[in-house]
Design a protein around this motif. Structure first.
Motif, PDB file in Angstrom:
ATOM      1  N   PRO A 168       0.839  -1.194  -0.002  1.00  0.00           N
ATOM      2  CA  PRO A 168       0.027  -0.067   0.057  1.00  0.00           C
ATOM      3  C   PRO A 168       0.854   1.287  -0.211  1.00  0.00           C
ATOM      4  O   PRO A 168       2.099   1.154   0.336  1.00  0.00           O
ATOM      5  CB  PRO A 168      -0.749  -0.104   1.285  1.00  0.00           C
ATOM      6  N   PRO A 169       0.279   2.250  -0.345  1.00  0.00           N
ATOM      7  CA  PRO A 169       1.153   3.630  -0.261  1.00  0.00           C
ATOM      8  C   PRO A 169       1.411   4.042   1.043  1.00  0.00           C
ATOM      9  O   PRO A 169       0.517   3.908   2.096  1.00  0.00           O
ATOM     10  CB  PRO A 169       0.172   4.674  -0.784  1.00  0.00           C
ATOM     11  N   LEU A 170       2.576   4.096   1.370  1.00  0.00           N
ATOM     12  CA  LEU A 170       3.023   4.418   2.740  1.00  0.00           C
ATOM     13  C   LEU A 170       3.261   6.107   3.106  1.00  0.00           C
ATOM     14  O   LEU A 170       3.660   6.783   2.233  1.00  0.00           O
ATOM     15  CB  LEU A 170       4.503   3.777   3.070  1.00  0.00           C
ATOM     16  N   PRO A 171       3.178   6.265   4.299  1.00  0.00           N
ATOM     17  CA  PRO A 171       3.353   7.814   4.807  1.00  0.00           C
ATOM     18  C   PRO A 171       4.672   8.089   4.432  1.00  0.00           C
ATOM     19  O   PRO A 171       5.526   7.293   4.511  1.00  0.00           O
ATOM     20  CB  PRO A 171       3.051   8.032   6.301  1.00  0.00           C
ATOM     21  N   VAL A 172       5.221   9.594   4.252  1.00  0.00           N
ATOM     22  CA  VAL A 172       6.246   9.906   4.116  1.00  0.00           C
ATOM     23  C   VAL A 172       7.167   9.668   5.432  1.00  0.00           C
ATOM     24  O   VAL A 172       6.589   9.549   6.344  1.00  0.00           O
ATOM     25  CB  VAL A 172       6.283  11.627   4.147  1.00  0.00           C
ATOM     26  N   GLY A 173       8.441   8.919   5.013  1.00  0.00           N
ATOM     27  CA  GLY A 173       9.360   8.642   5.967  1.00  0.00           C
ATOM     28  C   GLY A 173       9.184   7.076   6.484  1.00  0.00           C
ATOM     29  O   GLY A 173      10.081   6.691   7.324  1.00  0.00           O
ATOM     30  N   THR A 237       4.487  -3.143  14.207  1.00  0.00           N
ATOM     31  CA  THR A 237       5.258  -1.600  13.816  1.00  0.00           C
ATOM     32  C   THR A 237       5.064  -1.205  12.575  1.00  0.00           C
ATOM     33  O   THR A 237       4.892  -0.369  12.174  1.00  0.00           O
ATOM     34  CB  THR A 237       6.656  -2.032  14.339  1.00  0.00           C
ATOM     35  N   ALA A 238       5.334  -2.225  11.629  1.00  0.00           N
ATOM     36  CA  ALA A 238       5.178  -1.875  10.066  1.00  0.00           C
ATOM     37  C   ALA A 238       3.778  -1.611  10.047  1.00  0.00           C
ATOM     38  O   ALA A 238       3.504  -0.310   9.074  1.00  0.00           O
ATOM     39  CB  ALA A 238       5.398  -2.951   9.227  1.00  0.00           C
ATOM     40  N   LEU A 239       2.700  -2.241  10.270  1.00  0.00           N
ATOM     41  CA  LEU A 239       1.084  -1.666  10.308  1.00  0.00           C
ATOM     42  C   LEU A 239       1.078  -0.395  10.884  1.00  0.00           C
ATOM     43  O   LEU A 239       0.400   0.520  10.172  1.00  0.00           O
ATOM     44  CB  LEU A 239       0.287  -2.908  10.764  1.00  0.00           C
ATOM     45  N   ALA A 240       1.627  -0.050  11.906  1.00  0.00           N
ATOM     46  CA  ALA A 240       1.214   1.068  12.869  1.00  0.00           C
ATOM     47  C   ALA A 240       1.922   2.087  12.047  1.00  0.00           C
ATOM     48  O   ALA A 240       1.288   3.363  11.916  1.00  0.00           O
ATOM     49  CB  ALA A 240       2.053   1.009  14.253  1.00  0.00           C
ATOM     50  N   GLY A 241       2.999   2.197  11.274  1.00  0.00           N
ATOM     51  CA  GLY A 241       3.554   2.873  10.546  1.00  0.00           C
ATOM     52  C   GLY A 241       2.764   3.352   9.262  1.00  0.00           C
ATOM     53  O   GLY A 241       2.519   4.335   8.739  1.00  0.00           O
ATOM     54  N   CYS A 242       2.219   2.347   8.872  1.00  0.00           N
ATOM     55  CA  CYS A 242       1.437   2.361   7.504  1.00  0.00           C
ATOM     56  C   CYS A 242       0.113   3.316   7.839  1.00  0.00           C
ATOM     57  O   CYS A 242      -0.434   4.315   7.203  1.00  0.00           O
ATOM     58  CB  CYS A 242       0.894   0.968   6.926  1.00  0.00           C
ATOM     59  N   PHE A 243      -0.568   2.725   8.679  1.00  0.00           N
ATOM     60  CA  PHE A 243      -2.203   3.484   9.262  1.00  0.00           C
ATOM     61  C   PHE A 243      -1.766   4.866  10.353  1.00  0.00           C
ATOM     62  O   PHE A 243      -2.765   5.555  10.449  1.00  0.00           O
ATOM     63  CB  PHE A 243      -2.737   2.365   9.959  1.00  0.00           C
ATOM     64  N   ARG A 244      -0.569   4.864  10.496  1.00  0.00           N
ATOM     65  CA  ARG A 244      -0.147   6.139  11.501  1.00  0.00           C
ATOM     66  C   ARG A 244      -0.998   5.915  12.638  1.00  0.00           C
ATOM     67  O   ARG A 244      -1.584   7.022  13.300  1.00  0.00           O
ATOM     68  CB  ARG A 244      -0.370   7.371  10.760  1.00  0.00           C
ATOM     69  N   LEU A 245      -1.275   4.811  13.273  1.00  0.00           N
ATOM     70  CA  LEU A 245      -2.150   4.607  14.579  1.00  0.00           C
ATOM     71  C   LEU A 245      -1.041   3.650  15.497  1.00  0.00           C
ATOM     72  O   LEU A 245      -0.531   2.473  14.835  1.00  0.00           O
ATOM     73  CB  LEU A 245      -3.447   4.118  14.306  1.00  0.00           C
ATOM     74  N   HIS A 246      -1.057   4.076  16.899  1.00  0.00           N
ATOM     75  CA  HIS A 246      -0.419   3.184  17.865  1.00  0.00           C
ATOM     76  C   HIS A 246      -1.393   2.731  18.873  1.00  0.00           C
ATOM     77  O   HIS A 246      -2.108   3.324  19.530  1.00  0.00           O
ATOM     78  CB  HIS A 246       0.726   3.925  18.118  1.00  0.00           C
ATOM     79  N   TRP A 247      -1.139   1.436  19.295  1.00  0.00           N
ATOM     80  CA  TRP A 247      -1.990   0.904  20.371  1.00  0.00           C
ATOM     81  C   TRP A 247      -1.118   1.422  21.567  1.00  0.00           C
ATOM     82  O   TRP A 247      -0.076   0.587  21.876  1.00  0.00           O
ATOM     83  CB  TRP A 247      -1.921  -0.699  20.267  1.00  0.00           C
ATOM     84  N   GLN A 248      -1.703   1.968  22.452  1.00  0.00           N
ATOM     85  CA  GLN A 248      -0.976   2.659  23.663  1.00  0.00           C
ATOM     86  C   GLN A 248      -1.867   2.537  24.890  1.00  0.00           C
ATOM     87  O   GLN A 248      -2.763   3.245  25.146  1.00  0.00           O
ATOM     88  CB  GLN A 248      -0.397   3.866  23.546  1.00  0.00           C
ATOM     89  N   GLN A 249      -1.664   1.545  25.852  1.00  0.00           N
ATOM     90  CA  GLN A 249      -2.564   1.565  27.116  1.00  0.00           C
ATOM     91  C   GLN A 249      -3.927   1.030  26.870  1.00  0.00           C
ATOM     92  O   GLN A 249      -4.745   2.020  27.233  1.00  0.00           O
ATOM     93  CB  GLN A 249      -2.072   2.684  27.942  1.00  0.00           C
ATOM     94  N   ASP A 250      -4.105   0.238  25.924  1.00  0.00           N
ATOM     95  CA  ASP A 250      -5.496  -0.100  25.611  1.00  0.00           C
ATOM     96  C   ASP A 250      -6.412   1.020  24.901  1.00  0.00           C
ATOM     97  O   ASP A 250      -7.516   0.833  24.912  1.00  0.00           O
ATOM     98  CB  ASP A 250      -6.352  -0.488  26.881  1.00  0.00           C
ATOM     99  N   ARG A 251      -5.551   1.788  24.181  1.00  0.00           N
ATOM    100  CA  ARG A 251      -6.260   2.848  23.402  1.00  0.00           C
ATOM    101  C   ARG A 251      -5.377   3.313  22.018  1.00  0.00           C
ATOM    102  O   ARG A 251      -4.258   2.970  22.017  1.00  0.00           O
ATOM    103  CB  ARG A 251      -6.454   4.406  24.352  1.00  0.00           C
ATOM    104  N   TRP A 252      -6.141   3.651  21.078  1.00  0.00           N
ATOM    105  CA  TRP A 252      -5.488   4.343  19.805  1.00  0.00           C
ATOM    106  C   TRP A 252      -4.873   5.500  20.037  1.00  0.00           C
ATOM    107  O   TRP A 252      -5.545   6.478  20.443  1.00  0.00           O
ATOM    108  CB  TRP A 252      -6.409   3.911  18.657  1.00  0.00           C
ATOM    109  N   GLU A 253      -3.650   5.739  19.583  1.00  0.00           N
ATOM    110  CA  GLU A 253      -3.132   7.149  19.372  1.00  0.00           C
ATOM    111  C   GLU A 253      -2.604   7.287  17.997  1.00  0.00           C
ATOM    112  O   GLU A 253      -2.052   6.317  17.354  1.00  0.00           O
ATOM    113  CB  GLU A 253      -2.008   7.365  20.723  1.00  0.00           C
ATOM    114  N   VAL A 254      -2.800   8.548  17.492  1.00  0.00           N
ATOM    115  CA  VAL A 254      -2.193   8.873  16.148  1.00  0.00           C
ATOM    116  C   VAL A 254      -0.627   8.726  16.283  1.00  0.00           C
ATOM    117  O   VAL A 254      -0.032   9.489  17.220  1.00  0.00           O
ATOM    118  CB  VAL A 254      -2.602  10.246  15.491  1.00  0.00           C
ATOM    119  N   ALA A 255       0.149   7.954  15.603  1.00  0.00           N
ATOM    120  CA  ALA A 255       1.570   7.883  15.574  1.00  0.00           C
ATOM    121  C   ALA A 255       2.309   9.268  14.970  1.00  0.00           C
ATOM    122  O   ALA A 255       1.654   9.819  14.120  1.00  0.00           O
ATOM    123  CB  ALA A 255       2.202   6.543  14.692  1.00  0.00           C
ATOM    124  N   ALA A 256       3.160   9.588  15.505  1.00  0.00           N
ATOM    125  CA  ALA A 256       4.080  10.746  14.776  1.00  0.00           C
ATOM    126  C   ALA A 256       4.480  10.376  13.624  1.00  0.00           C
ATOM    127  O   ALA A 256       4.918   9.293  13.117  1.00  0.00           O
ATOM    128  CB  ALA A 256       5.206  10.907  15.708  1.00  0.00           C
TER     129      ALA A 256
END
Length: 256
Positions: A168-173, A237-256
């Motif tokens: 899939p198209p990946l974010p910059v970086g 980690t690869a999928l978190a980078g693709c979707f720019r979402l990270h699972w943190q303490q049972d919650r979703w956060e937008v990844a930097a």
């Protein structure tokens, strides 16, 4: 190209009740993991999805507003970190009551074209609609991790590169080369698990094609992120980078 100003104007004219949306997603476990400002962004994204896409019934199936809320909510979770531009180029979701029959053609080694029929729970057409079985939409969050809406939306994202190939198209970086290395290694590992007779928590359908591998992993990422992070950290980690979402303490956060 959608005008943000025009879309905002249309949103003020339509009836989008927050209580209706909350009721429709209350049964779906991943919805509880979106909270605070991110939940407000999600609700806004759902409304914009419903303005841009028509969700219609197939074969006479009557689609209700609750069904539209549900499908739109599941469809927008994968783009919560990146936006609706990942769903550009198509406009319709067709919802059947149950699985639908799809005509498939393939050519054998002698050049003879064969036509087969296959019952399906979902399809994503290149530059065409997404087709879903409502019965299967309601089967979300079963085990192995399952979500037909997320699966088909992952195909739509994958198709943005020109073909469904698991890239899939990946974010910059985010490195495309690293993505390919991680996914190839994971697919080989899953194939070995199947040969050993144990695919465990992952649907072996993922081995059909790299595109299916990505779509199945997308289901797992959103339906069972903690299990994926524990058992396949590099894939997570690869999928978190693709979707720019990270699972943190049972919650979703937008990844930097």
């Amino acid at each position: 190209m959608w005008s943000r100003w025009l879309e905002n104007r249309r949103m003020r004219r339509y009836r989008f009740e927050r209580s209706d949306w909350e009721r429709c997603v209350a049964w779906w476990p991943p919805a509880a993991a979106v909270s605070g400002p991110l939940r407000e962004q999600w609700f806004d994204l759902v409304k914009r999805f419903l303005l841009r896409k028509s969700i219609v019934g197939g074969a006479g199936f009557e689609v209700t507003d609750d069904m539209r809320w549900t499908v739109a909510s599941m469809a927008t979770l994968p783009v919560l970190g990146r936006g609706l531009q990942l769903y550009r180029g198509w406009e319709v979701v067709v919802l059947y009551e149950t699985q639908f029959c799809s005509d498939l053609e393939h050519e054998d080694e002698h050049g003879v074209v064969h036509r087969d029929e296959e019952w399906r729970s979902g399809e994503a057409w290149e530059q065409g609609p997404v087709i879903l079985s409502w019965e299967d939409v309601q089967g979300a969050s079963s085990m192995p991790p399952y979500n037909v809406v997320i699966h088909e939306m992952a195909h739509k994202i994958d198709l943005l590169t020109g073909s469904a190939n698991g890239a899939p198209p990946l974010p910059v970086g985010v490195s495309a080369q690293h993505w390919q290395q991680v996914m190839a290694a994971a697919m080989a590992e899953l194939a070995q698990w199947e040969r050993d007779g144990d695919t465990g928590w992952l649907d072996p359908y993922a081995l059909e094609h790299p595109a299916e591998f990505f779509a199945v992993l997308a289901e797992v990422f959103f339906e069972a992120p903690q299990a994926l992070a524990q058992q396949w950290p590099q894939v997570y980690t690869a999928l978190a980078g693709c979707f720019r979402l990270h699972w943190q303490q049972d919650r979703w956060e937008v990844a930097a």
